[in-house]
Design a protein around this motif. Structure first.
Motif, PDB file in Angstrom:
ATOM      1  N   GLN A 262      18.520   0.396  47.591  1.00  0.00           N
ATOM      2  CA  GLN A 262      17.098   0.573  47.734  1.00  0.00           C
ATOM      3  C   GLN A 262      16.267   1.826  47.708  1.00  0.00           C
ATOM      4  O   GLN A 262      15.022   2.214  47.348  1.00  0.00           O
ATOM      5  CB  GLN A 262      16.556  -0.879  47.854  1.00  0.00           C
ATOM      6  N   ARG A 263      16.883   2.346  48.850  1.00  0.00           N
ATOM      7  CA  ARG A 263      16.311   3.545  49.237  1.00  0.00           C
ATOM      8  C   ARG A 263      16.361   4.739  48.354  1.00  0.00           C
ATOM      9  O   ARG A 263      15.864   5.659  48.481  1.00  0.00           O
ATOM     10  CB  ARG A 263      16.635   3.779  49.958  1.00  0.00           C
ATOM     11  N   LEU A 264      17.923   4.887  47.744  1.00  0.00           N
ATOM     12  CA  LEU A 264      17.476   6.012  46.816  1.00  0.00           C
ATOM     13  C   LEU A 264      16.757   5.915  45.214  1.00  0.00           C
ATOM     14  O   LEU A 264      16.607   5.909  45.218  1.00  0.00           O
ATOM     15  CB  LEU A 264      18.977   5.916  46.403  1.00  0.00           C
ATOM     16  N   ALA A 265      17.398   4.303  45.020  1.00  0.00           N
ATOM     17  CA  ALA A 265      15.869   4.246  43.350  1.00  0.00           C
ATOM     18  C   ALA A 265      15.813   2.659  43.547  1.00  0.00           C
ATOM     19  O   ALA A 265      16.595   1.194  43.818  1.00  0.00           O
ATOM     20  CB  ALA A 265      16.873   4.505  42.548  1.00  0.00           C
ATOM     21  N   LYS A 266      14.370   2.440  43.669  1.00  0.00           N
ATOM     22  CA  LYS A 266      13.670   1.313  43.642  1.00  0.00           C
ATOM     23  C   LYS A 266      14.612   0.181  42.345  1.00  0.00           C
ATOM     24  O   LYS A 266      14.497   0.958  41.023  1.00  0.00           O
ATOM     25  CB  LYS A 266      12.817   0.648  43.313  1.00  0.00           C
ATOM     26  N   GLY A 267      15.024  -0.726  42.607  1.00  0.00           N
ATOM     27  CA  GLY A 267      15.513  -1.613  41.527  1.00  0.00           C
ATOM     28  C   GLY A 267      17.122  -1.539  41.641  1.00  0.00           C
ATOM     29  O   GLY A 267      17.045  -2.392  39.909  1.00  0.00           O
ATOM     30  N   SER A 268      17.361  -0.800  42.015  1.00  0.00           N
ATOM     31  CA  SER A 268      19.648  -0.412  41.749  1.00  0.00           C
ATOM     32  C   SER A 268      20.094  -1.093  42.420  1.00  0.00           C
ATOM     33  O   SER A 268      21.433  -1.469  42.249  1.00  0.00           O
ATOM     34  CB  SER A 268      19.634   0.817  42.306  1.00  0.00           C
TER      35      SER A 268
ATOM     36  N   GLY B  56      19.996   0.421  30.911  1.00  0.00           N
ATOM     37  CA  GLY B  56      19.252   0.811  31.848  1.00  0.00           C
ATOM     38  C   GLY B  56      19.499   0.692  33.222  1.00  0.00           C
ATOM     39  O   GLY B  56      18.642  -0.108  34.463  1.00  0.00           O
ATOM     40  N   ALA B  57      20.252   1.059  33.705  1.00  0.00           N
ATOM     41  CA  ALA B  57      20.426   1.457  35.554  1.00  0.00           C
ATOM     42  C   ALA B  57      19.699   2.632  35.841  1.00  0.00           C
ATOM     43  O   ALA B  57      19.464   3.223  35.523  1.00  0.00           O
ATOM     44  CB  ALA B  57      22.263   2.233  34.805  1.00  0.00           C
ATOM     45  N   ARG B  58      19.269   2.092  36.839  1.00  0.00           N
ATOM     46  CA  ARG B  58      18.318   2.665  38.034  1.00  0.00           C
ATOM     47  C   ARG B  58      18.745   3.434  38.819  1.00  0.00           C
ATOM     48  O   ARG B  58      18.077   4.747  39.042  1.00  0.00           O
ATOM     49  CB  ARG B  58      17.999   1.771  38.903  1.00  0.00           C
ATOM     50  N   LEU B  59      20.200   3.542  38.688  1.00  0.00           N
ATOM     51  CA  LEU B  59      21.012   4.778  39.420  1.00  0.00           C
ATOM     52  C   LEU B  59      22.424   4.979  38.878  1.00  0.00           C
ATOM     53  O   LEU B  59      23.293   4.088  38.892  1.00  0.00           O
ATOM     54  CB  LEU B  59      20.793   3.984  41.186  1.00  0.00           C
TER      55      LEU B  59
END
Length: 494
Positions: A447-453, A252-255
């Motif tokens: 968050q700029r790279l990936a929302k929810g990270s 489930g990793a976002r980044l």
């Protein structure tokens, strides 16, 4: 209270000396004592900047934090920063004084003892208790001549020594008994007891070993310290700790972040807060491992030998991987030496890190770097150039970088632009270490790279809780009153 001193030496490197000293420093500080950590000689590329603009081993900075005092150059008067397999930069009382190969340093180290003792005695004047950490093992008797790190220092400072064995490695009875047997009588006389560290399972199972070790060494056992889970949240002392950060993929990793393990990686604790983020899958890549195609961000960490590590990066084929990653829309971050590698050129006209010369960089940032003799070492306050979020960190580097991409700085450092961003906004670089330890900055940047990270991780609070947890752990497993009684009064120089 007259200052007292106690030294912890290990049967080997990585026996847990640094964390034991940190835990004892916090435990005795919580008891109301003024505690100071001290390590005569350290070898590490993980350094910290002190308020007076000096650098010391990062482990001693953590120990100072455990003692609730500011780090100071006197806490680690000799710091060796490896630049190659045989040579190191020598930092004496916080300042660079030269570069030495192993043989040259072996001949020089005895001459450093007066400065080491000067720092020790100066530090002791403000302390009730000085906890001294050895380096490596005193059993390396082939290097005993001129020693300033273990028994040579213990004798010079008239300090009692506790020997620490690492049961995690196996063979702890042989470690302790063999170390004592190898010592000369005068060195053996410094020993006042031994401790077994990193025990997993039921410590009562070790009870039958205690009289065996005591019988062969003539020294009392002072405790068996069980494995401490809280210590996992503390910054790692050296590059061996990188393996503990790469704990496998997180579902489930976002980044997804890849960090390149360079041969002379420095100040890698920059990335430790990222490893604690639940939504971040952090991977440490070794030379020979290709950059996975699903990575979102590649981090080029700090380096003690920028041109040398850049050459190693190319030998590993990572230059090709990084450029392909960028073409696919991926992001790249360079920290300190990694920032320099991302530029167009790196020039070392004075031969500060090896043979004088210049090398092309990766060309992902429009900057050029020149290494200069004056070393920048200083804690810093900064702002995120994009949204003004405040943060603090530190600089430890040679050289300066200039070029068009510096017109798009990553940070604002005490009123001036710092670092650079590429025109496409996907490549970043900065000289500032420690930026991801700042919770608000880290959360917004991720968050700029990936929302929810980014989570609600409070990194600094977690480190403080770990130090308190380690102190409580040692209170349970050791008789701290007995250890304090073993500490001897420090004889101040006249």
């Amino acid at each position: 209270m007259r200052p007292r001193g106690l030294m912890i030496q290990g049967t080997s490197s990585n026996a847990g000396k640094s964390l034991l000293v940190a835990g004892l420093a916090r435990a005795f500080t919580l008891r109301g004592l003024n505690v100071r950590p001290f390590k005569p000689q350290n070898m590490s590329n993980n350094a910290a900047a002190t308020l007076e603009g000096a650098e010391i081993g990062r482990a001693q900075a953590l120990q100072a934090r455990a003692a609730k005092v500011a780090p100071h150059a006197d806490m680690n008067p000799v710091l060796l920063k490896p630049e190659s397999e045989r040579g190191s930069q020598l930092v004496l009382q916080g300042k660079v004084v030269g570069r030495f190969d192993a043989l040259a340093y072996q001949a020089k180290k005895a001459s450093l003892l007066p400065a080491v003792l000067e720092s020790f005695h100066r530090l002791a004047r403000s302390a009730d208790l000085v906890l001294v950490e050895g380096a490596g093992s005193p059993a390396e008797i082939n290097l005993r001549g001129g020693d300033i790190a273990n028994m040579g220092f213990a004798q010079a400072a008239a300090l009692p020594v506790i020997l620490l064995g690492d049961i995690e490695r196996g063979g702890v009875l042989a470690q302790l008994v063999g170390t004592v047997a190898l010592l000369e009588p005068a060195d053996r006389a410094c020993l006042v007891g031994w401790i077994v560290n990193k025990f997993r399972g039921d410590p009562t199972l070790f009870a039958s070993a205690v009289p065996i070790i005591e019988g062969h060494t003539g020294l009392p056992g002072l405790g068996v310290v069980a494995w401490c889970d809280a210590a996992a949240d503390l910054p790692k002392e050296d590059a061996l700790g990188l393996d503990e950060l790469a704990i496998g993929r997180k579902t489930g990793a976002r980044l997804r972040i890849a960090v390149l393990r360079l041969p002379r990686i420095a100040n890698f604790d920059d990335i430790e807060p990222l490893a604690m983020e639940e939504a971040v899958d952090l991977r440490i890549l070794d030379p020979g491992q290709a950059l996975p195609g699903d990575i979102d961000l590649v981090i080029l960490p700090g380096s003690k030998s920028t041109r040398g590590d850049l050459a190693a990066l190319r030998r590993a084929g990572w230059d090709i991987d990084i450029k392909a990653h960028h073409r696919r829309g991926g992001h790249v971050l360079g920290l300190c030496g990694g920032y320099q590698m991302l530029g167009r050129t790196i020039a070392d006209p004075l031969g500060l890190e090896g043979p004088a010369g210049s090398d092309p960089g990766l060309g992902l940032l429009a900057i050029d770097t020149v290494l200069e003799a004056t070393k920048t070492v200083m804690p810093r306050q900064a702002l995120d150039a994009e949204d003004g979020t405040p943060l603090q960190g530190y600089e430890i580097h040679l050289g300066s970088s200039n070029g068009p991409d510096r017109d798009r700085p990553m940070l604002v450092l005490e009123g001036r632009p710092e670092g650079a961003r590429s025109a496409d906004g996907r490549v970043f670089g900065t000289y500032l270490h420690g930026l991801f330890a700042n919770d608000r900055f880290r959360a917004r940047w991720l968050q700029r790279l990936a929302k929810g990270s980014a989570s609600e991780l409070a990194y600094e609070a977690r480190v403080e809780a770990a130090l308190d947890g380690l102190a409580a752990h040692l209170e349970r497993h050791l008789d701290l009153d007995r250890l304090l009684a073993l500490a001897s009064p420090i004889q101040q120089n006249s």
